[in-house]
Structures are given as C-alpha cells and as structure tokens.
Design an enzyme around this catalytic site. Structure first.
Site, mmCIF file in Angstrom:
data_model
loop_
_atom_site.group_PDB
_atom_site.id
_atom_site.type_symbol
_atom_site.label_atom_id
_atom_site.label_comp_id
_atom_site.label_asym_id
_atom_site.label_seq_id
_atom_site.Cartn_x
_atom_site.Cartn_y
_atom_site.Cartn_z
ATOM 1 N N LYS A 48 -26.246 -11.555 6.210
ATOM 2 C CA LYS A 48 -25.322 -12.687 6.237
ATOM 3 C C LYS A 48 -25.559 -13.460 4.944
ATOM 4 O O LYS A 48 -26.506 -14.238 4.835
ATOM 5 C CB LYS A 48 -25.562 -13.557 7.475
ATOM 6 C CG LYS A 48 -24.513 -14.655 7.683
ATOM 7 C CD LYS A 48 -24.830 -15.862 6.857
ATOM 8 C CE LYS A 48 -23.684 -16.867 6.871
ATOM 9 N NZ LYS A 48 -23.845 -17.909 5.820
ATOM 10 N N HIS A 49 -24.693 -13.214 3.949
ATOM 11 C CA HIS A 49 -24.880 -13.839 2.648
ATOM 12 C C HIS A 49 -24.249 -15.232 2.643
ATOM 13 O O HIS A 49 -23.534 -15.628 3.560
ATOM 14 C CB HIS A 49 -24.287 -12.969 1.549
ATOM 15 C CG HIS A 49 -25.158 -12.864 0.333
ATOM 16 N ND1 HIS A 49 -25.843 -13.948 -0.186
ATOM 17 C CD2 HIS A 49 -25.475 -11.810 -0.470
ATOM 18 C CE1 HIS A 49 -26.528 -13.563 -1.247
ATOM 19 N NE2 HIS A 49 -26.333 -12.262 -1.436
ATOM 20 N N GLY A 69 -33.654 -20.192 1.732
ATOM 21 C CA GLY A 69 -32.774 -21.343 1.579
ATOM 22 C C GLY A 69 -33.549 -22.639 1.649
ATOM 23 O O GLY A 69 -34.746 -22.687 1.364
ATOM 24 N N SER A 70 -32.881 -23.698 2.054
ATOM 25 C CA SER A 70 -33.491 -25.021 2.089
ATOM 26 C C SER A 70 -34.434 -25.165 3.279
ATOM 27 O O SER A 70 -34.322 -24.434 4.277
ATOM 28 C CB SER A 70 -32.410 -26.096 2.179
ATOM 29 O OG SER A 70 -31.785 -26.073 3.457
ATOM 30 N N GLU A 93 -38.454 -18.262 3.275
ATOM 31 C CA GLU A 93 -38.760 -18.611 1.883
ATOM 32 C C GLU A 93 -37.867 -19.792 1.557
ATOM 33 O O GLU A 93 -36.658 -19.640 1.377
ATOM 34 C CB GLU A 93 -38.498 -17.416 0.957
ATOM 35 C CG GLU A 93 -39.229 -17.546 -0.376
ATOM 36 C CD GLU A 93 -38.354 -18.055 -1.503
ATOM 37 O OE1 GLU A 93 -37.776 -19.145 -1.347
ATOM 38 O OE2 GLU A 93 -38.264 -17.379 -2.532
ATOM 39 N N LEU A 94 -38.478 -20.971 1.492
ATOM 40 C CA LEU A 94 -37.717 -22.212 1.424
ATOM 41 C C LEU A 94 -37.852 -22.868 0.050
ATOM 42 O O LEU A 94 -38.190 -22.222 -0.927
ATOM 43 C CB LEU A 94 -38.153 -23.135 2.559
ATOM 44 C CG LEU A 94 -38.164 -22.464 3.948
ATOM 45 C CD1 LEU A 94 -38.636 -23.445 5.013
ATOM 46 C CD2 LEU A 94 -36.797 -21.894 4.301
ATOM 47 N N CYS A 96 -35.844 -21.510 -6.779
ATOM 48 C CA CYS A 96 -36.895 -22.138 -5.973
ATOM 49 C C CYS A 96 -38.241 -22.127 -6.687
ATOM 50 O O CYS A 96 -39.056 -23.029 -6.486
ATOM 51 C CB CYS A 96 -37.024 -21.419 -4.631
ATOM 52 S SG CYS A 96 -35.578 -21.569 -3.571
#
Length: 458
Positions: A155-156, A207-208, A229-230, A263
């Site tokens: 899911k991009h 993402g965030s 991985e934030l 990031c």
C-alpha cells in the site's frame, strides 16, 4: 469514490488520478496474496532468487522509464532518481544472493539428539510506504519478505500512484508468479481494515511517528508483528579534532539529498564551539553552490518539496526558529513562481527547544547548534524523542566510543548516514522498532521455529 491524485511539485499540475480500490477489489488482492503464499512458501531459495534477479535486471534495463516517474510525482532530481532505481535493484540482488545464508538453520545444543531453529515464512505481509523514496522503500520491504517465502501487498503513498503501479508491473513483466507481489491502491481510511484482515500476517510501516502509532495499535490489536521505521531528528556531531573540510562536505550532502526529505538526513548539526565558526563557513560554502531548480535537469541538486502543505510547514519551522533567536545565514524566504521550491537554508545560533530542534525538519534546512564540549554535544544529540540515525566526526577511536552512548539505531563515524542492503537499519524511541535490511531485516517476518528431535541424549 476516493481518488488518489498525483501532483507534479515542479509546476503544481495534476499528472495522474487513480480510483482508490473498492472493498471488493481490496478483498480480491488479499485473497490472491493468500492463495499465492501456499505455493510460494514451498519454493526453494534458488527459485525465489530467480524471480528477484529477473526483477532487478528489468529495473536496471528500464531505469529511463522508471526514474522519471519519481521526478514527476514527488520531485526527486533525475540523477538521484536513476540512482534510486539502481539501489532498488541492488536490494533485490542482495537478498537473492544472501537469503539462504541469512535464514540457515541454527543448531543449538540441548538434551535432544538434535535441536535447532528453522526460519519459516509467515504469510502475506502488508507494506505501508511513504512517497519520499518510492522504489527503494518498496524493495527494502519486499525483497527480504519475498525471499523468506512470504507474499507482499504494498500500500504505497496516495501521492505516488504511478510509481506504485510501475513496481507491480515490473514483477508482471518478468513473469513472476501471480499474487506474490501486488500494489493495493487503497485509500488512507481503508488501511486499518487491511491491517486487521485475517489474510495479512505482519505489517511493515515507514512514515511519521503519529501514523506509526496508529498502525502499531491496529497490528497489536490483532496480535500481528510489525516493523516501524518512523521520523528522525538526526544529530550530526562535529568535534574539534574532526576533519572539518570533509565533515562540512558530507554534512551538506546529507542535509540536501532528496531536497532534505529523508528520515536519516542530518537534521541537527552540533559543533564544538572552538571550531564552530570555521565549520559554519565551510558548510555555508557548500550549501551556496547547490543549484535549486527543475529536477528534470541533470545539474539540479535540490528539487521541489513534494507538496505545498509540506513546504508551508517547513517554512513555519524556519520562521518560528528565527523568531526564537536563530540566525538565518542562507535562504529562509519563500520563492515566487510555480512549484513548491524552497531555498537551501542555513540556521545558526539555534538552541535546544527551538522548533527546528523539537520537530523533524523535512526539507533543505541545515540547523547548527554550538556545544562547549564533546559531553555537551552528546547530551544535545540525545535530547530528542527520536532515535533513528546519527553521525559523529572526530578521531576513529573516540567516535566508536561515543557511538555506544548515542541513542540511535545506527551511527556513522566520519561518514554519511545511509541505508545499505548489507546492514540493518531502524530506530529506537519514537523512531520506531524492528530492523530492516541485512540479516536482521529478513528475520523480522519469519517464524523462528524451534525443533527438538528425540530421544533424549543419554
């Protein structure tokens, strides 16, 4: 019906609109992933490697087709986009070559005649990915998962539907088994139900931290493993005994790759006071030389910010920090004209607690803080809720000793923080948990099954 819309950040024009998947289409994707898993799990490592190597070769042969999609949908400079396609291919090739070794049975002595751990696939894995490295992050997710025998549903980000479709097409182009890798054009509001779907056995999210906490809660509610991985507020420590010229050059590069939308970019540059002014002069020199402009031109080093609201938030962070006492040495002004460009910006006299330190800055904004000593620099570096990447510039021995005290998932001593298929990466604190890449990454989504074989040894 929800539509996934891609806007070219260079000119603000809509380039692609894709209908979001319906409930029936989502169910069909998940069913195909489940059905494909039953056959894919029984393939050999050699058979899986053949598929991954074929996809990698296809990417390399068609980089002139794939790279411009990133430039169009999220503004990545074309030279960086070509490099990203190659790096995605490398990830596939790396796991094709090393997966069997990484997942080899581990024999452990016990009271059994034989006892060991074998690493078995879990099932369909859902990857929820961001826009800033569409091809690399897709293969960072799928290459280890597929080589472990899982199937993948990607899911991009809704702003890069063209990239997402192209990645699925690459698997189709080489005749990969149907259903082992699928792109799911799901609307954001439908993601939780996909996480909770019984077909999905594990989740990988990049993402965030805010979105990550929601993903983690949904996965935990279904007792499914997740890797997160934030965000990061990555420190770069420059001490008085560093090679200042090299440190300034690499720090400038680390700050502006992908227009600073990374990031693991150097976010807070913490410089020992005795060399602060010299280092700032060197850093400013590198930053001034960078060309900001059309990402389709090969000499462009800094393209646009991906979306208008992201640029507005970045500018707010700069304005707030200057209002709190930071000095704007370069940039800091919103430009006129089309697109979502932001100038390369350098802030000095920054203090802990200012917006540029307490929030993740996602753009070409370098933030410099002064520290009276290595101990103070270390304290400032760790004074953040994040813990993704960090770098330190000093002597090798001193840098390695400091790495043990830096609260981050990866530390570079006298080098740039980067991701590498051979080495694990990931964060601590609000930067997430779990690891991707290297031998550690492929073991995140397997069943480490203990096998005890009797009889008991006499």
């Amino acid at each position: 019906m929800t539509t996934l819309t891609s806007i070219n950040p260079t000119n603000g024009e809509v380039v692609r609109e894709v209908p979001a998947a319906t409930a029936a289409e989502i169910a069909a994707v998940l069913q195909r992933a489940e059905q494909a898993f039953h056959a894919w799990r029984d393939t050999t490592f050699a058979e899986r490697a053949q598929v991954l190597n074929a996809v990698a070769a296809h990417l390399r042969e068609n980089t002139d087709t794939y790279a411009p999609l990133m430039t169009e949908e999220m503004g990545k400079p074309i030279t960086e986009a070509h490099g990203e396609v190659a790096k995605a291919a490398w990830a596939a090739e790396h796991y094709a070559e090393h997966a069997e070794q990484y997942l080899a049975d581990e024999h452990i002595a016990s009271d059994a005649t034989s006892s060991y751990v074998q690493h078995l696939p879990l099932g369909p894995v859902l990857g929820i990915l961001p826009w800033n490295a569409p091809f690399w992050l897709a293969f960072r997710f799928c290459a280890p998962a597929l080589m472990a025998g899982n199937t993948c549903v990607m899911k991009h980000d809704p702003h890069v539907p063209g990239c997402a479709a192209a990645i699925q097409d690459a698997f189709k182009a080489v005749g990969a088994p149907d259903g082992i890798f699928q792109t799911l054009h799901a609307a954001t509001e439908d993601v939780e139900s996909v996480i909770r779907a019984p077909e999905i056995r594990a989740v990988s999210f990049t993402g965030s931290d805010r979105a990550g906490s929601q993903v983690a809660a949904a996965a935990a509610g279904e007792i499914k493993p997740a890797v997160l991985e934030l965000g990061g507020s990555d420190p770069c420590i420059v001490l008085a005994d560093a090679d200042l010229a090299r440190a300034a050059q690499v720090t400038a590069l680390s700050r502006i790759i992908n227009a600073g939308q990374s990031c693991i970019a150097a976010k807070r540059v913490i410089v020992e006071r005795s060399v602060h002014d010299e280092f700032v002069d060197l850093l400013a020199g590198h930053l001034r030389d960078l060309k900001v402009g059309d990402p389709n031109e090969e000499d462009t080093k800094v393209g646009p910010i991906a979306r208008g609201e992201l640029r507005e938030n970045l500018h707010r962070q700069v304005v707030d920090s200057v209002a709190a006492g930071a000095t704007c040495v370069l940039g800091g002004e919103l430009p006129e004209g089309d697109g979502y460009f932001y100038p390369v910006t350098l802030l000095t006299d920054v203090q802990p607690g200012m917006t540029a330190c307490t929030e993740e800055t996602f753009g070409p904004v370098a933030v410099v803080l002064a520290a009276d000593s290595a101990e103070e620099a270390l304290a400032i570096a760790n004074d953040t809720p994040y813990g993704l990447g960090a770098s330190v510039w000093t002597t090798t021995e001193r840098g390695e000793a400091m790495a043990r005290r830096i609260e981050a998932g990866q530390v570079s001593v006298n080098g740039i923080v980067k991701t590498d298929p051979r080495l694990p990466s990931g964060g601590i604190k609000r930067s997430g948990y779990g690891r991707e890449l290297g031998p550690h990454g492929i073991r995140e989504f397997v069943n480490a099954q203990q096998v005890w074989v009797g009889p008991v040894k006499q």
